[in-house]
Enzyme design. Structure first.
Site, PDB file in Angstrom:
ATOM      1  N   LYS A   1     -21.705 -28.112  14.654  1.00  0.00           N
ATOM      2  CA  LYS A   1     -22.632 -27.900  15.770  1.00  0.00           C
ATOM      3  C   LYS A   1     -23.807 -28.859  15.603  1.00  0.00           C
ATOM      4  O   LYS A   1     -24.662 -28.666  14.749  1.00  0.00           O
ATOM      5  CB  LYS A   1     -23.125 -26.451  15.829  1.00  0.00           C
ATOM      6  CG  LYS A   1     -23.944 -26.161  17.071  1.00  0.00           C
ATOM      7  CD  LYS A   1     -24.392 -24.720  17.140  1.00  0.00           C
ATOM      8  CE  LYS A   1     -25.117 -24.461  18.466  1.00  0.00           C
ATOM      9  NZ  LYS A   1     -26.269 -25.373  18.677  1.00  0.00           N
ATOM     10  N   TRP A   2     -23.840 -29.873  16.440  1.00  0.00           N
ATOM     11  CA  TRP A   2     -24.863 -30.908  16.341  1.00  0.00           C
ATOM     12  C   TRP A   2     -26.186 -30.402  16.893  1.00  0.00           C
ATOM     13  O   TRP A   2     -26.225 -29.635  17.853  1.00  0.00           O
ATOM     14  CB  TRP A   2     -24.405 -32.159  17.100  1.00  0.00           C
ATOM     15  CG  TRP A   2     -23.198 -32.749  16.476  1.00  0.00           C
ATOM     16  CD1 TRP A   2     -21.888 -32.509  16.796  1.00  0.00           C
ATOM     17  CD2 TRP A   2     -23.169 -33.621  15.347  1.00  0.00           C
ATOM     18  NE1 TRP A   2     -21.051 -33.193  15.959  1.00  0.00           N
ATOM     19  CE2 TRP A   2     -21.808 -33.887  15.071  1.00  0.00           C
ATOM     20  CE3 TRP A   2     -24.156 -34.215  14.569  1.00  0.00           C
ATOM     21  CZ2 TRP A   2     -21.429 -34.723  14.024  1.00  0.00           C
ATOM     22  CZ3 TRP A   2     -23.788 -35.050  13.537  1.00  0.00           C
ATOM     23  CH2 TRP A   2     -22.428 -35.301  13.267  1.00  0.00           C
TER      24      TRP A   2
END
Length: 354
Positions: free
Chosen positions: A30-31
């Site tokens: 999850k950036w």
């Protein structure tokens, strides 16, 4: 611009769950950046944001990277990030949203952004949004094979054990958790069809002020602080109260209200220089210049426990969630020492598809 999927597009979203699910999922890091849907039709490029407002003018270097690395005609969902050594730098990313073109161009050179692709919505004349995710992912890897920095294709795995390892390790590089996407998932605009698993932690914070709710007459958010070297630093806000609770807080906080800003640890909020240097609670919002960020000072005597997911420098990365009052804690005991520090992890390893 003439593409099978035209801007604006409301990106598909994720809902929060407690545990990493198993069975039939693709797992991705999850950036922690700006969500961005890239539209390219030859030399025409538009960078669309989560709120459908173009990001194009703020990231000229990303526009050029898109022209160099992405297929001639495509629509790609992903994230704009700013790497800074071994970690993501969200504060540097925030600085890129600025009205002055000269500042944008300077920061594009000083803190250049990258684009991380994770979904393919269209390629050539083909609309892929109704194809299953597993197919879109395979097409994405084929279309972007051989790309190089500053364009990346996010890592992906079907192995839940690897997803758990990523969840534990990648936070040290500034990432936000793990996203799980069903392999059969079609692209559903503005629907929370994906699952996100984020880190959750608690901290005891001093409540040194509050803001009124936009509806008026009730508390909107609590202003939180932690002590460092004897000074109370503003670390973020706690919000998301039911309306009934907002009204109750007005009475609970009333005995602590003070007009003596000279004696308040955040009394310098009224000084414009302090806004820029220390992110005081009265500083103007970079996202909404018209937003009322005035606040009511409280004597720094109340302590509450909040739930948070991550730190960005000295502040909570997102809005914290109030859990309970802590009358058993002395305000001076609420320091940064209580916070968990993730083990460092090199961002280059994440971008390389580790």
């Amino acid at each position: 611009m003439d593409l099978p999927v035209m801007p604006p597009v409301s990106p598909m979203l994720a809902k929060a769950v407690k545990e990493i699910p198993e069975g039939g999922f693709l797992y991705e890091p999850k950036w922690d950046g700006f969500r961005c849907v890239v539209f390219r039709d030859g030399d025409e490029v538009e960078l669309g944001s989560r709120n459908e407002r173009p990001l194009t003018r703020y990231f000229p270097e990303v526009v050029e990277a898109v022209k160099q690395h992405l297929p001639e005609r495509c629509v790609v969902d992903g994230e704009i990030i700013v790497p800074n050594g071994p970690r993501l730098d969200f504060e540097a990313l925030l600085q890129r949203i600025h009205p002055a073109a000269s500042r944008i161009n300077r920061l594009a050179a000083e803190t250049p952004a990258s684009f991380v692709a994770f979904d393919l919505l269209a390629l050539g004349d083909e609309d892929l949004t109704q194809r299953p995710l597993a197919e879109r992912r395979a097409r994405l890897e084929e279309a972007l094979a051989g790309v190089s920095a500053p364009v990346h294709v996010t890592a992906v795995t079907r192995d839940v054990a690897t997803a758990h390892r990523w969840f534990g390790e990648f936070e040290g590089a500034g990432l936000d958790g793990v996203v799980a996407k069903a392999e059969t998932l079609t692209y559903q605009q503005d629907v929370r069809a994906m699952l996100k698993i984020k880190h959750e932690r608690t901290a005891d914070c001093v409540v040194a002020g509050f803001r009124w709710h936009k509806s008026g007459g009730v508390v909107g958010s609590l202003l939180l602080g932690l002590y460092a070297d004897g000074a109370l630093q503003h670390v973020g806000v706690a919000a998301s109260f039911p309306m009934k609770r907002r009204a109750e807080l007005v009475e609970e906080l009333a005995p602590y209200r003070t007009d003596d800003l000279a004696a308040h640890p955040w009394g310098a909020w009224a000084q414009a220089s302090a806004h820029e240097a220390d992110r005081m609670p009265g500083a103007q919002s970079r996202w909404n210049a018209g937003k009322d960020l005035s606040w009511v000072a409280l004597r720094p005597e109340l302590v509450c426990e909040v739930r948070y997911d991550a730190m960005e420098g000295t502040r909570f990365r997102h809005t914290a969630h109030f859990r309970r009052w802590r009358p058993d804690r002395e305000p001076e005991s609420c320091t940064y020492a209580q916070l968990e520090v993730p083990a460092r992890y090199d961002l280059a390893e994440v971008l390389s598809g580790a």
